[in-house]
Each structure stands twice: as C-alpha cells, then as structure tokens.
Design a protein around this motif. Structure first.
Motif, PDB file in Angstrom:
ATOM      1  N   ALA A  64       0.832  -1.207   0.000  1.00 27.31           N
ATOM      2  CA  ALA A  64       0.000   0.000   0.000  1.00 27.31           C
ATOM      3  C   ALA A  64       0.866   1.256   0.000  1.00 27.31           C
ATOM      4  O   ALA A  64       1.952   1.278   0.582  1.00 27.31           O
ATOM      5  CB  ALA A  64      -0.916   0.003   1.217  1.00 27.31           C
ATOM      6  N   GLU A  65       0.373   2.278  -0.654  1.00 23.44           N
ATOM      7  CA  GLU A  65       1.061   3.574  -0.707  1.00 23.44           C
ATOM      8  C   GLU A  65       1.471   4.057   0.682  1.00 23.44           C
ATOM      9  O   GLU A  65       2.548   4.625   0.858  1.00 23.44           O
ATOM     10  CB  GLU A  65       0.124   4.589  -1.372  1.00 23.44           C
ATOM     11  N   PRO A  74      -1.328   2.099  -5.215  1.00 22.83           N
ATOM     12  CA  PRO A  74      -1.649   3.494  -4.928  1.00 22.83           C
ATOM     13  C   PRO A  74      -3.049   3.657  -4.345  1.00 22.83           C
ATOM     14  O   PRO A  74      -3.953   2.879  -4.669  1.00 22.83           O
ATOM     15  CB  PRO A  74      -1.539   4.172  -6.297  1.00 22.83           C
ATOM     16  N   HIS A  75      -3.215   4.664  -3.518  1.00 21.17           N
ATOM     17  CA  HIS A  75      -4.529   4.930  -2.925  1.00 21.17           C
ATOM     18  C   HIS A  75      -5.546   5.282  -4.017  1.00 21.17           C
ATOM     19  O   HIS A  75      -6.653   4.751  -4.017  1.00 21.17           O
ATOM     20  CB  HIS A  75      -4.408   6.067  -1.908  1.00 21.17           C
ATOM     21  N   ARG A 133      -3.694   5.903   1.950  1.00 20.73           N
ATOM     22  CA  ARG A 133      -2.788   6.900   1.373  1.00 20.73           C
ATOM     23  C   ARG A 133      -1.607   7.208   2.286  1.00 20.73           C
ATOM     24  O   ARG A 133      -0.479   7.347   1.842  1.00 20.73           O
ATOM     25  CB  ARG A 133      -3.542   8.195   1.083  1.00 20.73           C
ATOM     26  N   SER A 134      -1.860   7.330   3.581  1.00 20.91           N
ATOM     27  CA  SER A 134      -0.793   7.798   4.475  1.00 20.91           C
ATOM     28  C   SER A 134      -0.644   6.887   5.694  1.00 20.91           C
ATOM     29  O   SER A 134      -1.602   6.238   6.124  1.00 20.91           O
ATOM     30  CB  SER A 134      -1.068   9.233   4.916  1.00 20.91           C
ATOM     31  N   ASN A 183      -7.680   1.148   6.008  1.00 23.41           N
ATOM     32  CA  ASN A 183      -8.488   0.964   4.801  1.00 23.41           C
ATOM     33  C   ASN A 183      -9.953   0.749   5.182  1.00 23.41           C
ATOM     34  O   ASN A 183     -10.316   0.781   6.363  1.00 23.41           O
ATOM     35  CB  ASN A 183      -7.915  -0.161   3.923  1.00 23.41           C
ATOM     36  N   LYS A 184     -10.787   0.528   4.191  1.00 21.76           N
ATOM     37  CA  LYS A 184     -12.233   0.343   4.388  1.00 21.76           C
ATOM     38  C   LYS A 184     -12.529  -0.787   5.371  1.00 21.76           C
ATOM     39  O   LYS A 184     -13.557  -0.799   6.032  1.00 21.76           O
ATOM     40  CB  LYS A 184     -12.869   0.051   3.015  1.00 21.76           C
TER      41      LYS A 184
END
Length: 198
Positions: free
Chosen positions: A70-71, A139-140, A149-150, A155-156
């Motif tokens: 993940a990003e 990428p997000h 993203r950060s 996540n969901k």
C-alpha cells in the motif's frame, strides 16, 4: 485488478454485501507474527513501479511471491511518488515496506467479506508460510477501499497494512495475512538489482 470497480470506495458504499471487517484483535490469531494485513490480487506485470521490474521474473523459480505494498507503507518515490520507493515512516501502526523489502507470513482462514471461504481451514494455503518481496505500489487513487494513502490510516476494512499479490497461491481469496518483515535473501537482492532500474 487495477482500476476495477471493487478497488474504489463507491463500489463498497453502494454494495448490498455485508462485510466482516474484523480488527486484528478479533481475528483467529496472528500465529506469532507481529502484523496483520488485508490482501488483494492484480496479476503479474512487465513493468512494476519498483524500477519497471518484471514481477514474474523477479520470483521465478523461488519460494517468493511479488507484491505491491500500500502507498501508506512507502515513501520517497520519484515521478508521481510511486516509482522506486523506500520504506515508509512506520507511523501509527503502518509498517514501512518500500521497494525491495521482504517479509514472510501466513494467510488466515478469514476475509473481510461476508461470503463463504473458497479454501477451508486446513488446506495448504492456510498451512504454508509465504515469503514475499515488494516489487510494486498499490496506490490509494483507484484502490481507495484497500490501500491507505498515508501512514497511520486504515483501509475500508479497518487495517493499516495491505498487500496486493501479483500472482497469489492457489485458492487465494482476499484472506487476512499475518506477517513479519525480514531481510531479503541474497538471491532476491541480486535479482532485484539486475531487473530493477531503481
């Protein structure tokens, strides 16, 4: 798959499926590994973000799987920020896993969706330790449901770490993954150095 409907938040917001979004504490157990991740699959590519590396050639004939991290687990990339990344900050429970990082772990007989498991407990996919190497970025943008993203973001499905397998083991189905970071063996380091332009 990249850009598929199931990667974005709108799909999951409008879905009639119910979800089994478990926290790390409520899963069957991390089997001695310190971290938990969600997982997806995307298919081998000739030119992944870690230096246009060929994911299939990187792991061919080894006991490793190529993944996109993940990003949020990466930083310091060039271009759009996803090319030739380094380990992320590791802030807020997100583990830093940049290009060329390795790990090991095991799939857990549970996934975040509320439908039956494809493989059953006791089948090989849940009994075997999996080695992996980061060869790409998830990428997000376009993967909002799965790839934060950060660092420190979830996540969901409530998890801070996510791996997108280029070519996962037989009977893979978005299972939770208990894992730890490890040093890459020399063979993987050498291949990465030969195949990547990073």
């Amino acid at each position: 798959l990249p850009g598929g409907a199931g990667r974005g938040l709108d799909y999951w917001r409008n879905s009639t499926m119910s979800f089994n979004a478990m926290s790390s504490e409520s899963l069957p157990g991390k089997m001695g590994y310190p971290h938990m991740a969600t997982t997806t699959r995307y298919g081998d590519t000739c030119c992944a973000s870690c230096g246009s590396i060929n994911t299939a050639k990187l792991v061919q004939g080894t006991n490793f799987y190529a993944v996109a991290a993940a990003e949020s687990m990466q930083r310091g990339g060039i271009g759009d920020g996803h090319f030739c990344t380094h380990d992320g900050s590791g802030d807020g429970g997100t583990v830093g896993m940049g290009c060329g990082s390795c790990g090991k772990g095991r799939f857990i007989a549970s996934h975040p969706m509320d439908y039956p498991l494809w493989a059953q407990p006791g089948e090989e996919i849940f009994e075997k330790e999996i080695n992996f190497v980061v060869a790409d970025t998830c990428p997000h943008h376009g993967n909002e449901a799965w790839c934060p993203r950060s660092a420190g973001s979830s996540n969901k499905f409530g998890h801070k770490n996510h791996f997108d397998f280029a070519n996962p083991p037989h009977k893979f189905d978005n299972y939770y993954f208990a894992w730890s970071k490890m040093d890459c063996p020399e063979e993987i380091k050498q291949r990465f150095g030969e195949l990547s332009s990073c």
